[in-house]
Design a protein around this motif. Structure first.
Motif, PDB file in Angstrom:
ATOM      1  N   PHE A   1      45.201  53.288  32.191  1.00  0.00           N
ATOM      2  CA  PHE A   1      45.345  52.556  30.944  1.00  0.00           C
ATOM      3  C   PHE A   1      46.584  51.674  31.033  1.00  0.00           C
ATOM      4  N   VAL A   2      46.428  50.427  30.636  1.00  0.00           N
ATOM      5  CA  VAL A   2      47.544  49.477  30.619  1.00  0.00           C
ATOM      6  C   VAL A   2      47.609  48.879  29.215  1.00  0.00           C
ATOM      7  N   GLN A   3      48.788  48.912  28.618  1.00  0.00           N
ATOM      8  CA  GLN A   3      48.982  48.314  27.298  1.00  0.00           C
ATOM      9  C   GLN A   3      49.744  47.005  27.445  1.00  0.00           C
TER      10      GLN A   3
ATOM     11  N   LEU B   1      54.423  41.739  28.568  1.00  0.00           N
ATOM     12  CA  LEU B   1      54.485  42.825  29.539  1.00  0.00           C
ATOM     13  C   LEU B   1      53.181  43.595  29.583  1.00  0.00           C
ATOM     14  N   ALA B   2      52.742  43.945  30.786  1.00  0.00           N
ATOM     15  CA  ALA B   2      51.655  44.897  30.986  1.00  0.00           C
ATOM     16  C   ALA B   2      52.333  46.218  31.340  1.00  0.00           C
ATOM     17  N   ILE B   3      52.145  47.246  30.529  1.00  0.00           N
ATOM     18  CA  ILE B   3      52.839  48.516  30.702  1.00  0.00           C
ATOM     19  C   ILE B   3      51.829  49.604  31.054  1.00  0.00           C
ATOM     20  N   ASP B   4      52.023  50.226  32.219  1.00  0.00           N
ATOM     21  CA  ASP B   4      51.163  51.324  32.659  1.00  0.00           C
ATOM     22  C   ASP B   4      51.528  52.578  31.874  1.00  0.00           C
TER      23      ASP B   4
ATOM     24  N   VAL C   1      56.129  48.637  34.669  1.00  0.00           N
ATOM     25  CA  VAL C   1      55.643  47.313  34.300  1.00  0.00           C
ATOM     26  C   VAL C   1      55.069  46.660  35.568  1.00  0.00           C
ATOM     27  N   PRO C   2      53.761  46.792  35.796  1.00  0.00           N
ATOM     28  CA  PRO C   2      53.169  46.194  36.998  1.00  0.00           C
ATOM     29  C   PRO C   2      52.940  44.690  36.886  1.00  0.00           C
ATOM     30  N   GLY C   3      53.037  44.131  35.683  1.00  0.00           N
ATOM     31  CA  GLY C   3      52.845  42.696  35.513  1.00  0.00           C
ATOM     32  C   GLY C   3      53.562  42.178  34.287  1.00  0.00           C
TER      33      GLY C   3
ATOM     34  N   ASN D   1      48.446  34.335  28.163  1.00  0.00           N
ATOM     35  CA  ASN D   1      49.593  35.162  28.554  1.00  0.00           C
ATOM     36  C   ASN D   1      49.137  36.551  28.985  1.00  0.00           C
ATOM     37  N   VAL D   2      48.201  37.117  28.243  1.00  0.00           N
ATOM     38  CA  VAL D   2      47.676  38.441  28.575  1.00  0.00           C
ATOM     39  C   VAL D   2      46.940  38.386  29.910  1.00  0.00           C
ATOM     40  N   GLY D   3      46.112  37.374  30.104  1.00  0.00           N
ATOM     41  CA  GLY D   3      45.362  37.237  31.351  1.00  0.00           C
ATOM     42  C   GLY D   3      46.266  37.066  32.557  1.00  0.00           C
ATOM     43  N   LEU D   4      47.305  36.260  32.429  1.00  0.00           N
ATOM     44  CA  LEU D   4      48.227  36.062  33.549  1.00  0.00           C
ATOM     45  C   LEU D   4      49.029  37.326  33.837  1.00  0.00           C
ATOM     46  N   SER D   5      49.360  38.101  32.814  1.00  0.00           N
ATOM     47  CA  SER D   5      50.042  39.384  33.030  1.00  0.00           C
ATOM     48  C   SER D   5      49.141  40.367  33.758  1.00  0.00           C
ATOM     49  N   LEU D   6      47.871  40.409  33.363  1.00  0.00           N
ATOM     50  CA  LEU D   6      46.925  41.304  34.031  1.00  0.00           C
ATOM     51  C   LEU D   6      46.653  40.869  35.468  1.00  0.00           C
ATOM     52  N   ALA D   7      46.607  39.568  35.707  1.00  0.00           N
ATOM     53  CA  ALA D   7      46.435  39.071  37.079  1.00  0.00           C
ATOM     54  C   ALA D   7      47.610  39.514  37.941  1.00  0.00           C
TER      55      ALA D   7
END
Length: 80
Positions: free
Chosen positions: A7-9, A35-38, A44-46, A58-64
């Protein structure tokens, strides 16, 4: 979450700095950090840093950033 990246928030935060015009020194805006937070590892992987308001880009680029290898980025910043 029992394992990493299960899960990533996503979270958005406005930075405590003000970007100013380089010639007239007038304020332009405050940048946003996405921030993408595991959840499992609390890492923070992204992330994505932008002058625009948070949106799906912004969300898409963080997930990428989470999914692609980080080896080149780490080398550019002096890590092996």
């Amino acid at each position: 979450a029992s394992r990493a990246l299960e899960f990533v928030q996503m979270d958005h935060a406005i930075a405590d700095v003000i970007v100013v015009d380089s010639k007239r020194r007038e304020p332009i805006t405050r940048p946003w950090l996405t921030l993408a937070i595991d959840i499992a590892s609390r890492t923070v992987p992204g992330f994505y840093y932008s002058l625009s308001d948070p949106d799906q880009s912004n969300v898409g680029l963080s997930l990428a950033e989470c999914c692609f290898p980080h080896s080149e980025w780490l080398l550019e910043h002096g890590y092996e």
